[in-house]
Design a protein around this motif. Structure first.
Motif, mmCIF file in Angstrom:
data_model
loop_
_atom_site.group_PDB
_atom_site.id
_atom_site.type_symbol
_atom_site.label_atom_id
_atom_site.label_comp_id
_atom_site.label_asym_id
_atom_site.label_seq_id
_atom_site.Cartn_x
_atom_site.Cartn_y
_atom_site.Cartn_z
ATOM 1 N N VAL A 137 0.857 -1.191 0.000
ATOM 2 C CA VAL A 137 0.000 0.000 0.000
ATOM 3 C C VAL A 137 0.890 1.238 0.000
ATOM 4 O O VAL A 137 1.806 1.354 0.817
ATOM 5 N N PHE A 138 0.634 2.159 -0.924
ATOM 6 C CA PHE A 138 1.358 3.435 -0.976
ATOM 7 C C PHE A 138 0.741 4.405 0.030
ATOM 8 O O PHE A 138 -0.474 4.403 0.262
ATOM 9 N N PHE A 139 1.591 5.240 0.612
ATOM 10 C CA PHE A 139 1.084 6.261 1.512
ATOM 11 C C PHE A 139 0.263 7.301 0.742
ATOM 12 O O PHE A 139 -0.661 7.903 1.285
ATOM 13 N N ASP A 164 4.320 -3.087 3.033
ATOM 14 C CA ASP A 164 3.657 -4.394 3.041
ATOM 15 C C ASP A 164 3.907 -4.997 4.412
ATOM 16 O O ASP A 164 5.066 -5.179 4.827
ATOM 17 N N LEU A 165 2.834 -5.320 5.140
ATOM 18 C CA LEU A 165 2.976 -5.827 6.508
ATOM 19 C C LEU A 165 3.529 -7.237 6.564
ATOM 20 O O LEU A 165 3.980 -7.682 7.621
ATOM 21 N N ASP A 166 3.477 -7.975 5.460
ATOM 22 C CA ASP A 166 4.033 -9.323 5.446
ATOM 23 C C ASP A 166 5.558 -9.264 5.467
ATOM 24 O O ASP A 166 6.162 -8.204 5.255
ATOM 25 N N THR A 218 3.856 0.651 -9.825
ATOM 26 C CA THR A 218 3.313 -0.572 -9.225
ATOM 27 C C THR A 218 4.310 -1.170 -8.239
ATOM 28 O O THR A 218 5.502 -1.303 -8.563
ATOM 29 N N ALA A 219 3.839 -1.521 -7.041
ATOM 30 C CA ALA A 219 4.649 -2.218 -6.022
ATOM 31 C C ALA A 219 4.210 -3.667 -5.975
ATOM 32 O O ALA A 219 3.014 -3.958 -5.844
ATOM 33 N N LEU A 220 5.156 -4.604 -6.071
ATOM 34 C CA LEU A 220 4.854 -6.039 -6.110
ATOM 35 C C LEU A 220 5.510 -6.746 -4.925
ATOM 36 O O LEU A 220 6.655 -6.444 -4.562
ATOM 37 N N ASP A 221 4.759 -7.709 -4.334
ATOM 38 C CA ASP A 221 5.385 -8.545 -3.315
ATOM 39 C C ASP A 221 5.824 -9.864 -3.942
ATOM 40 O O ASP A 221 5.621 -10.097 -5.138
ATOM 41 N N GLY A 222 6.441 -10.747 -3.138
ATOM 42 C CA GLY A 222 6.962 -11.998 -3.673
ATOM 43 C C GLY A 222 6.110 -13.201 -3.366
ATOM 44 O O GLY A 222 6.561 -14.340 -3.514
ATOM 45 N N GLY A 223 4.875 -12.975 -2.887
ATOM 46 C CA GLY A 223 4.004 -14.090 -2.546
ATOM 47 C C GLY A 223 3.484 -14.805 -3.773
ATOM 48 O O GLY A 223 3.698 -14.386 -4.919
ATOM 49 N N SER A 224 2.840 -15.929 -3.508
ATOM 50 C CA SER A 224 2.251 -16.703 -4.602
ATOM 51 C C SER A 224 0.800 -17.019 -4.231
ATOM 52 O O SER A 224 0.551 -17.775 -3.296
ATOM 53 N N PRO A 225 -0.173 -16.383 -4.927
ATOM 54 C CA PRO A 225 0.046 -15.461 -6.058
ATOM 55 C C PRO A 225 0.512 -14.088 -5.577
ATOM 56 O O PRO A 225 0.385 -13.764 -4.395
ATOM 57 N N HIS A 226 1.039 -13.278 -6.526
ATOM 58 C CA HIS A 226 1.525 -11.943 -6.195
ATOM 59 C C HIS A 226 0.384 -11.044 -5.757
ATOM 60 O O HIS A 226 -0.732 -11.145 -6.245
ATOM 61 N N ARG A 227 0.710 -10.126 -4.836
ATOM 62 C CA ARG A 227 -0.184 -9.031 -4.493
ATOM 63 C C ARG A 227 0.521 -7.733 -4.867
ATOM 64 O O ARG A 227 1.765 -7.650 -4.843
ATOM 65 N N SER A 228 -0.243 -6.708 -5.211
ATOM 66 C CA SER A 228 0.364 -5.464 -5.680
ATOM 67 C C SER A 228 -0.447 -4.267 -5.241
ATOM 68 O O SER A 228 -1.613 -4.381 -4.841
ATOM 69 N N ILE A 230 -0.791 0.158 -6.417
ATOM 70 C CA ILE A 230 -0.407 1.112 -7.462
ATOM 71 C C ILE A 230 -0.573 2.536 -6.969
ATOM 72 O O ILE A 230 -1.331 2.808 -6.026
ATOM 73 N N ALA A 231 0.166 3.454 -7.631
ATOM 74 C CA ALA A 231 0.049 4.892 -7.388
ATOM 75 C C ALA A 231 0.292 5.611 -8.710
ATOM 76 O O ALA A 231 1.045 5.134 -9.569
ATOM 77 N N LYS A 232 -0.341 6.760 -8.894
ATOM 78 C CA LYS A 232 -0.185 7.566 -10.097
ATOM 79 C C LYS A 232 0.913 8.605 -9.884
ATOM 80 O O LYS A 232 1.013 9.217 -8.821
#
Length: 556
Positions: A137-139, A164-166, A218-228, A230-232
């Motif tokens: 999550v972007f601030f 990302d809290l994970d 876009t911010a991506l994590d390394g989980g499977s499946p990926h979670r992401s 975005i910010a403009k």
């Protein structure tokens, strides 16, 4: 009676042997076997079977209940439930790894199995495994940048990061940006491991050709499946403003005591701009600061003073990293970082948690476990080091066991007849400045055992009783009076020393009747009464009667 006495002695010997065995092997018995580690995935449903503790400890069915097994965890919240009959250890509730450990990895919950008779501690660990249940999550969902059209290619512009809290592979891993011919994004890491994006200019800008760019970060994590997340990014290309503000330091590092008052100035940042007029006027602002930073610090936009607006707590957070932006009137900016280290003060008194207490304690018992308790202090360093003590005059001692556990023991056998109750004050003191302490009172009673035989205060008691009976008084009534007097004397002499009668023994005469018919006995009688005691018994005896012709002169 003899059989019950033998059983009591046998039980006492068994307890003595158990206590002796306990403290000969205190280092191993109390600490238990090597620490066992179990694991569970976070968000697992309550009631999940973690392990069978009885099997792991090599205990038989129901032995956990017999030995009074307890699960002891730090803090007041209990995460586990132990079935004493089956030995199964279950989850009492769902575990949220992020709530329990935050960014710390691995997330370990420490707990102990406490067994009684004999006392034994078994240290255990539960590894809470992270699952990918949070997205980055972007601030800020939208960011605006202003770049001079003469900005050289290769320039790197820091962007606001996501969180990302994970942890581990499930945490934020990298950033991407909408493909274009002018920019690409790099993923950088801070000292604390957090990743942030940097925008890199690949090609020279021309405001007249393209005055703005709108890109998706876009911010991506390394989980499977990926979670992401975005910010403009909205990039405005500006006409030339030759100089951007520059800070006097690229990194500020300061320390502040955690008990500093509100409105204290933590540090003052300063930036200069060589331009004049509006282009040379500098204002300060936080750059993509988290909510916690904004609640804790306040930045003066004109002076650059960073003030404290929320009380600090070293135990909750001991380091803050603040990104500061200095922007001139033309939209150009410079950035610096402020590292605030919170210094611990001794503001937390030690805490004592009582696990078990034994009361009453039979007198004459050998070294006996009275209480088991643990101590803790939220402070760090010397402020968090703890020592425990009790009054020296008491017949008790404190012995440390595993981790922060202590055992209160009898130092010498207790004597109920000397003192039947003890009020023990346990004082827990830390080594900080000033020293803080906590006191806990324990009341221990001493139960009686049959270790004192009755004893008379004299070896022999002699009672001479003048018997002058009326005609209407029966010999049975006189006999009752004498027995009553004798019993009263026996009761008053129970604490006296043992003794024996020295005079000859006699029987109570059966001829105390009115033989003359005149309302009086024909003679007056004196009787010597003897009380004897010894070997746990007491005896009342009549000695020979003393017959005189007149009234008795000596009426002792």
């Amino acid at each position: 009676m003899a059989e019950s006495t033998m059983e009591a002695r046998g039980e006492r010997f068994l307890r003595q042997r158990q206590v002796l065995f306990l403290f000969v092997f205190l280092g191993g018995s109390l600490a238990g076997s090597e620490s066992r580690r179990y694991s569970v995935v976070e968000e697992t449903e309550r009631g999940f079977l973690i392990a069978n503790i009885a099997n792991d400890l090599g205990l038989g069915e129901g032995e956990l209940a017999v030995r009074g097994a307890q699960v002891v965890s730090k803090g007041n919240k209990q995460h586990f439930q132990l079935n004493h009959q089956t030995g199964d250890l279950h989850l009492r509730e769902k575990l949220d790894r992020e709530e329990l450990c935050g960014p710390t990895e691995p997330c370990i919950l420490h707990f102990q199995i406490l067994l009684q008779n004999p006392l034994q501690f078994i240290t255990n660990e539960l590894h809470v495994i992270d699952v990918n249940d949070h997205s980055p999550v972007f601030f800020e969902n939208e960011m605006q940048l202003k770049l001079l059209e003469n900005t050289p290619p290769g320039t790197m512009i820091p962007l606001g990061n996501a969180e990302d809290l994970d942890v581990g592979r499930n945490s934020l891993q990298n950033y991407t940006i909408t493909p274009n011919s002018h920019f690409h994004v790099l993923t950088r890491s801070r000292r604390d491991g957090r990743k942030y994006p940097q925008l890199v200019l690949d090609k020279s800008l021309d405001r007249e050709e393209q005055p703005e760019f709108i890109l998706t970060l876009t911010a991506l994590d390394g989980g499977s499946p990926h979670r992401s997340g975005i910010a403009k990014i909205h990039i405005l290309v500006l006409d030339i403003n030759d100089n951007a503000p520059e800070f006097t330091q690229t990194l500020y590092e300061v320390q502040i005591l955690e008990n500093s008052p509100l409105n204290s100035v933590v540090v003052t940042v300063s930036a200069t701009d060589l331009d004049t007029g509006n282009f040379g006027t500098v204002s300060y602002a936080f750059f993509h600061a988290s909510e916690e930073i904004r609640k804790t610090f306040q930045l003066n936009p004109i002076t650059g003073d960073i003030q404290l607006v929320k009380y600090l707590n070293f135990e909750e957070m001991n380091t803050y990293e603040l990104d500061i932006e200095a922007k001139d009137g033309g939209g150009l900016s410079g950035k610096t970082t402020v590292i605030v280290q919170v210094v611990d003060v001794n503001d937390n008194p030690p805490a004592l948690t009582l696990s078990s207490i034994t009361s009453p304690i039979p007198e004459n018992s050998p070294e006996t476990v009275v209480a088991v308790f643990s101590v803790s202090d939220l402070d760090s360093g010397e402020n968090g080091r703890i020592m425990c003590s009790i009054e020296d005059s008491l017949p008790f001692i404190l012995k440390p066991s595993v981790e922060n556990f202590y055992t209160l023991l009898t130092n010498t056998p207790l004597d109920r007849e000397t003192k039947s109750e003890y009020n023990i004050t346990i004082t827990v003191t830390d080594l900080g400045t000033p020293r803080l302490k906590t006191q806990h009172n324990i009341t221990v009673t001493v139960s009686d055992v049959n270790d004192n035989a009755p004893a008379f205060s004299q070896t022999t008691y002699t009672l001479r009783v003048l018997v002058v009976a009326l005609a209407s008084v029966s010999s049975l009534f006189l006999f009752s009076v004498l027995v009553f007097v004798a019993v009263r004397l026996c009761r008053r002499s129970r604490a006296a020393s043992a003794g024996r009668c020295l005079g000859p023994e006699g029987h109570f005469p059966g001829h105390l009747v009115d033989v003359s018919g005149t309302g009086t006995l024909s003679q007056s009688y004196q009787y010597e009464v003897c009380l004897t005691g010894g070997s746990g018994t007491s005896e009342f005896k009549f000695l020979k009667p003393i017959i005189t012709n007149g009234l008795v002169q000596d009426t002792e």
